[in-house]
Design a protein around this motif. Structure first.
Motif, short mmCIF file in Angstrom:
data_model
loop_
_atom_site.label_atom_id
_atom_site.label_comp_id
_atom_site.label_asym_id
_atom_site.label_seq_id
_atom_site.Cartn_x
_atom_site.Cartn_y
_atom_site.Cartn_z
N LEU A 45 0.70 -1.28 -0.24
CA LEU A 45 0.09 -0.02 -0.09
C LEU A 45 0.90 1.13 -0.08
CD1 LEU A 45 -2.93 1.12 0.04
CD2 LEU A 45 -2.68 1.17 2.74
N ALA A 97 -14.50 -0.25 3.60
CA ALA A 97 -13.27 -0.57 4.46
C ALA A 97 -13.32 -2.07 4.86
CB ALA A 97 -12.75 0.44 5.54
N GLY B 96 -13.23 1.07 9.16
CA GLY B 96 -12.86 2.20 8.53
C GLY B 96 -11.28 2.20 8.22
N ASN B 97 -10.46 0.98 8.61
CA ASN B 97 -9.32 0.76 8.39
C ASN B 97 -9.11 0.21 6.97
OD1 ASN B 97 -6.58 -0.13 8.27
ND2 ASN B 97 -6.61 -1.19 10.07
N ASN B 98 -8.43 1.05 6.06
CA ASN B 98 -8.39 0.73 4.60
C ASN B 98 -7.24 -0.20 4.40
OD1 ASN B 98 -10.27 3.39 4.71
ND2 ASN B 98 -10.76 2.18 2.84
N ARG B 99 -6.49 -0.50 5.34
CA ARG B 99 -5.35 -1.45 4.95
C ARG B 99 -5.54 -2.92 4.95
NH1 ARG B 99 -3.55 2.39 8.59
NH2 ARG B 99 -1.63 3.54 8.08
#
Lengths: 112, 112
Positions: A45, A97, B96-99
């Motif tokens: 990322l 997400a 909400g963590n897009n990783r």
């Protein structure tokens, strides 16, 4: 066919050049991503835009500059790159997400 | 210890065999589990998506998640030469963590 379109598919640039990678999606997704992928490695990322705002920068060198002009477009501006920056650059988008990412086919970058 | 472990060893199987791939992980916050398929020189494609523990079947593909053991699997029945690709496991906690945390990927070759 992927619904995330990346251009150009291939790019060769010198270390002093300035170029841009472009990404477009029309799925109404509000999160967009840049990943870098080296051969035989998983994607790494780089940046995340959520609702057109930069939400994650994974300590990427400033020679990479992302831009999100609107909810469908994502650019990656490249300047003064190094040969080790040669890689496949992947754009992706998602509705939320929860990990359901739609990837483009990538832009293969070679830095001479 | 890496967040996601996936033995990256290549796997060659004869056509029609069952392919079995797996990943282990250490972060108990992971709730969303994916398998991506990546053909050579293409972007990853979401193959299977599972929320929390359980099994999911889609045609010849079955994904299993065992959160108590922190272990996920992908099975491909009646493998075809067109299944030859790299398979990447990925997971995220959501919220909400897009990783995404990716495994290293397994290169699978199905021999006709």
């Amino acid at each position: 066919d992927t619904e995330v379109t990346q251009t150009p598919k291939h790019l060769v640039m010198g270390m002093t050049n300035k170029k841009s990678l472009k990404c477009e999606q029309h799925m109404g997704h509000r999160a967009m991503y840049w990943y870098k992928q080296k051969a035989k490695k998983p994607p790494e990322l780089m940046f995340v835009y959520s609702y057109e705002k930069l939400s994650i920068n994974e300590s990427v060198p400033s020679r990479f500059s992302p831009e999100c002009p609107n909810s469908s477009l994502l650019n990656l501006h490249l300047h003064a790159l190094q040969p080790e920056d040669s890689a496949l650059y992947l754009c992706a988008s998602s509705r939320g997400a929860t990990g359901e990412l739609f990837f483009g086919e990538g832009s293969r970058l070679t830095v001479l | 210890q890496k967040e996601v472990e996936q033995d990256p060893g290549p796997l060659s199987v004869p056509e029609g065999a069952i392919v079995s791939l797996n990943c282990t992980y250490s972060n108990s916050a992971f709730q969303y589990f994916m398998w991506y398929r990546q053909y050579s020189r293409k972007g990853p494609e979401l193959l299977m998506y599972t929320y929390s523990s359980g099994n999911k079947e889609d045609g010849r593909f079955t994904a299993q998640v065992d959160k108590s053991s922190k272990y996920i699997s992908l099975f491909i029945r009646d493998s075809q030469p067109s299944d030859s690709a790299t398979y990447l496991c990925a997971m995220t906690g959501g919220y909400g963590n897009n990783r995404l945390a990716f495994g290293k990927g397994n290169q699978v070759v199905v021999i006709p």
